[in-house]
Design a protein around this motif. Structure first.
Motif, PDB file in Angstrom:
ATOM      1  N   LYS A  85       0.788  -1.764  -0.332  1.00 25.20           N
ATOM      2  CA  LYS A  85      -0.259   0.148   0.064  1.00 25.20           C
ATOM      3  C   LYS A  85       0.386   1.612  -0.273  1.00 25.20           C
ATOM      4  O   LYS A  85       2.065   1.510   0.687  1.00 25.20           O
ATOM      5  N   PRO A  86       0.892   2.613  -0.312  1.00 28.98           N
ATOM      6  CA  PRO A  86       1.333   3.601  -0.519  1.00 28.98           C
ATOM      7  C   PRO A  86       1.310   3.951   0.995  1.00 28.98           C
ATOM      8  O   PRO A  86       0.226   4.068   1.237  1.00 28.98           O
ATOM      9  N   PRO A  87       2.206   4.111   0.661  1.00 37.19           N
ATOM     10  CA  PRO A  87       2.946   5.500   2.166  1.00 37.19           C
ATOM     11  C   PRO A  87       1.290   6.814   2.894  1.00 37.19           C
ATOM     12  O   PRO A  87       2.079   7.049   1.872  1.00 37.19           O
ATOM     13  N   ILE A  88       1.322   7.037   3.644  1.00 33.45           N
ATOM     14  CA  ILE A  88       0.423   8.091   3.573  1.00 33.45           C
ATOM     15  C   ILE A  88       1.666   9.083   4.620  1.00 33.45           C
ATOM     16  O   ILE A  88       1.922   8.466   5.893  1.00 33.45           O
ATOM     17  N   ILE A  89       2.283  10.218   4.173  1.00 28.06           N
ATOM     18  CA  ILE A  89       2.946  11.054   5.386  1.00 28.06           C
ATOM     19  C   ILE A  89       2.579  12.598   5.815  1.00 28.06           C
ATOM     20  O   ILE A  89       1.835  12.567   4.797  1.00 28.06           O
ATOM     21  N   GLN A  90       2.500  12.533   7.098  1.00 31.22           N
ATOM     22  CA  GLN A  90       2.015  14.106   7.316  1.00 31.22           C
ATOM     23  C   GLN A  90       3.121  14.869   7.241  1.00 31.22           C
ATOM     24  O   GLN A  90       3.998  14.610   7.454  1.00 31.22           O
ATOM     25  N   THR A  91       2.288  16.153   6.548  1.00 32.62           N
ATOM     26  CA  THR A  91       3.368  17.002   6.404  1.00 32.62           C
ATOM     27  C   THR A  91       3.046  18.204   6.747  1.00 32.62           C
ATOM     28  O   THR A  91       1.656  18.872   6.815  1.00 32.62           O
ATOM     29  N   ILE A  92       3.437  19.812   7.267  1.00 32.41           N
ATOM     30  CA  ILE A  92       3.670  20.781   7.479  1.00 32.41           C
ATOM     31  C   ILE A  92       4.351  21.169   6.364  1.00 32.41           C
ATOM     32  O   ILE A  92       5.901  22.041   6.720  1.00 32.41           O
ATOM     33  N   ALA A  93       4.014  22.118   5.735  1.00 25.79           N
ATOM     34  CA  ALA A  93       5.363  22.373   4.232  1.00 25.79           C
ATOM     35  C   ALA A  93       6.195  23.302   4.478  1.00 25.79           C
ATOM     36  O   ALA A  93       6.749  23.809   4.376  1.00 25.79           O
ATOM     37  N   ILE A  94       4.926  23.980   5.473  1.00 27.18           N
ATOM     38  CA  ILE A  94       5.058  25.475   5.118  1.00 27.18           C
ATOM     39  C   ILE A  94       6.257  26.128   6.804  1.00 27.18           C
ATOM     40  O   ILE A  94       7.135  26.704   6.402  1.00 27.18           O
ATOM     41  N   LYS A  95       6.194  24.829   7.373  1.00 32.43           N
ATOM     42  CA  LYS A  95       7.241  25.435   9.034  1.00 32.43           C
ATOM     43  C   LYS A  95       8.772  23.888   8.198  1.00 32.43           C
ATOM     44  O   LYS A  95       9.776  24.116   8.600  1.00 32.43           O
ATOM     45  N   GLY A  96       8.390  22.894   7.506  1.00 32.52           N
ATOM     46  CA  GLY A  96       9.306  22.309   6.574  1.00 32.52           C
ATOM     47  C   GLY A  96       8.853  20.730   7.020  1.00 32.52           C
ATOM     48  O   GLY A  96      10.172  19.624   7.214  1.00 32.52           O
TER      49      GLY A  96
END
Lengths: 133, 319
Positions: free
Chosen positions: B222-233
């Motif tokens: 299954k494709p991994p699901i990754i959480q990000t906060i792009a604006i903070k990096g």
């Protein structure tokens, strides 16, 4: 062939009032151009770098700050340096009448002041942009 | 002074950005000689890895692209970015506003950003985007990121030209799975839940997991699901590690490669043929005349099309 004319619209220098620039950007889109809109506070280096990478036909600078003379000069010089001397430079904003001719002598193709009709801007662009690159 | 194709290609191979951008423009505009030029650069392609980034508007794709590029550049890679925005179906123009969200990286050494409009029409963008990817590849980019909005058919097609596809969503869009257009779900290699500091992030992850569990094929990972906060990096390093690992998985690449090459061939042929037909049709006002006749109900569109196609069929081998 599917030529589209690409226009960079940006504010340059420290002034952050971008409504005019946005109106122009959307107006030019409606006139059929592809508009790369950079927003506010761009430096001459950033503007030229973008103009070259995006291979625009026109650079449209919106300047309300009064710094149009040095900024125009920098942009024109840098464009030439980077091989973009055939890119047309247009300036819009608060430009005193007596500065229009000196700007044109520097190489700016046309200067548009407040209240200019988008249609006029589109006309100037179509007149000056060459058919093939 | 217009340079000829040969000169531009030579200069591009020597590292001239100006030559590269000119080539991109000419190829995108299908200027006479473009196909010969693509033939010439083809042997220099096949090295770059292409990452597609898609998702609904407002999910932070440009910010994410910006961040990912930064990390790649820090690792010493050269990056090309193609940012796609839709053309207005009415005027044919477009506002290309993704670049402005990537200003951090645009001016970095080794980064090249090009904004492209979808330009509508059959096989419109997807084919030119493929060609531009090849040009960036030949120029020496290690990674090429294609960023599009996953709402139009064109944009979904574009992302299918990638080796790896990231699908981005955010909390607060109601049912996250509904918000992601069908077709994109199937091609996602990694799901990115951006703006993960907002309420509902965990729910989005659950929604996606549930949807993935419904998939009957249990053999594929299954494709991994990754959480990000792009604006903070936040989460970007993890995202990139996963992406680089997946890019190395040969099995997936081989399967996809056949599909992509097939689509590319059909796309190229379709575009050329339709272009030729349209050109001829418009000459002498044939198309306009047909339009008027249909509006006046003197003839139906199917008859018109048959009249155009029938003479062509006789030229096809085996017909």
């Amino acid at each position: 062939m599917e030529r589209k004319i690409r226009v960079l619209v940006t504010k340059i220098g420290l002034d952050g009032h971008d409504r005019g620039a946005k109106v122009i950007a959307y107006g030019l889109r409606d006139a059929g151009f592809e508009v790369i809109f950079l927003g506010v506070r761009q430096t001459p280096d950033q503007v030229v770098n973008t103009a070259i990478q995006e291979d625009v036909d026109v650079v449209g600078l919106s300047i309300l700050s009064g710094a149009h003379m040095p900024l125009a000069k920098r942009v024109l010089e840098k464009l030439k340096e980077k091989g973009g001397e055939d890119i047309i430079v247009l300036i819009g904003g608060l430009i005193p009448e007596e500065d229009k001719q000196p700007l044109k002598e520097m190489g700016v193709v046309e200067v548009f002041t407040s209240g200019t009709d988008i249609i006029r801007v589109a006309e100037v662009i179509n007149q000056h942009v060459k058919a093939e690159k | 002074m217009a340079s000829n194709w040969e000169t531009l290609i030579d200069e591009m191979k020597e590292g001239s950005i100006r030559a590269l951008t000119r080539l991109i423009t000419r190829v995108e505009n299908r200027e006479p000689g473009w196909m010969e030029a693509m033939k010439r650069i083809f042997p220099d392609t096949g090295k770059a890895q292409v990452i597609g980034i898609t998702g609904s508007p407002g999910t932070g794709k440009s910010t994410l692209t910006n961040r990912i590029t930064r990390v790649l550049v820090d690792k010493g890679f050269k990056v090309g970015i193609i940012a796609v925005d839709p053309s207005s179906p009415f005027s044919g123009g477009a506002i290309l506003g993704d670049r402005v969200r990537m200003m951090d990286v645009c001016d970095l050494e080794g980064v090249f950003v090009r904004s492209m409009a979808t330009r509508g029409a059959l096989g419109g963008l997807n084919q030119s985007a493929r060609d531009v990817v090849k040009l960036l590849d030949a120029f020496g980019k290690d990674y090429i990121l294609i960023e599009t909005v996953g709402v139009g058919q064109d944009e979904v097609e574009v992302v299918r030209t990638a080796d790896l596809v990231l699908v981005v969503c955010i909390p607060g869009q109601g049912d996250a799975v509904q918000a992601i257009k069908a077709g994109i779900m199937e091609i996602a290699d990694i799901f990115v839940v951006n703006k993960a500091d907002l309420e509902g992030a965990d729910q989005v992850v659950m929604d996606i997991k549930t949807m993935l569990d419904l998939d009957m094929d249990t053999s594929a990972a299954k494709p991994p699901i990754i959480q990000t906060i792009a604006i903070k990096g936040d989460g970007i390093q993890e995202l990139l590690e996963q992406a680089l690992v997946l890019l190395k998985t040969l099995e997936k690449r081989a399967l996809w490669q056949e599909v992509r090459v097939r689509e590319e061939l059909i796309g190229l042929v379709e575009k050329e043929i339709v272009g030729l037909i349209k050109k001829n049709w418009k000459k002498d006002g044939g198309l306009d005349k047909a339009v008027q006749q249909i509006i006046a109900r003197e003839i139906d569109p199917y008859t018109v099309v048959q009249e155009i196609i029938t003479p062509l069929v006789s030229f096809l081998p085996g017909e």
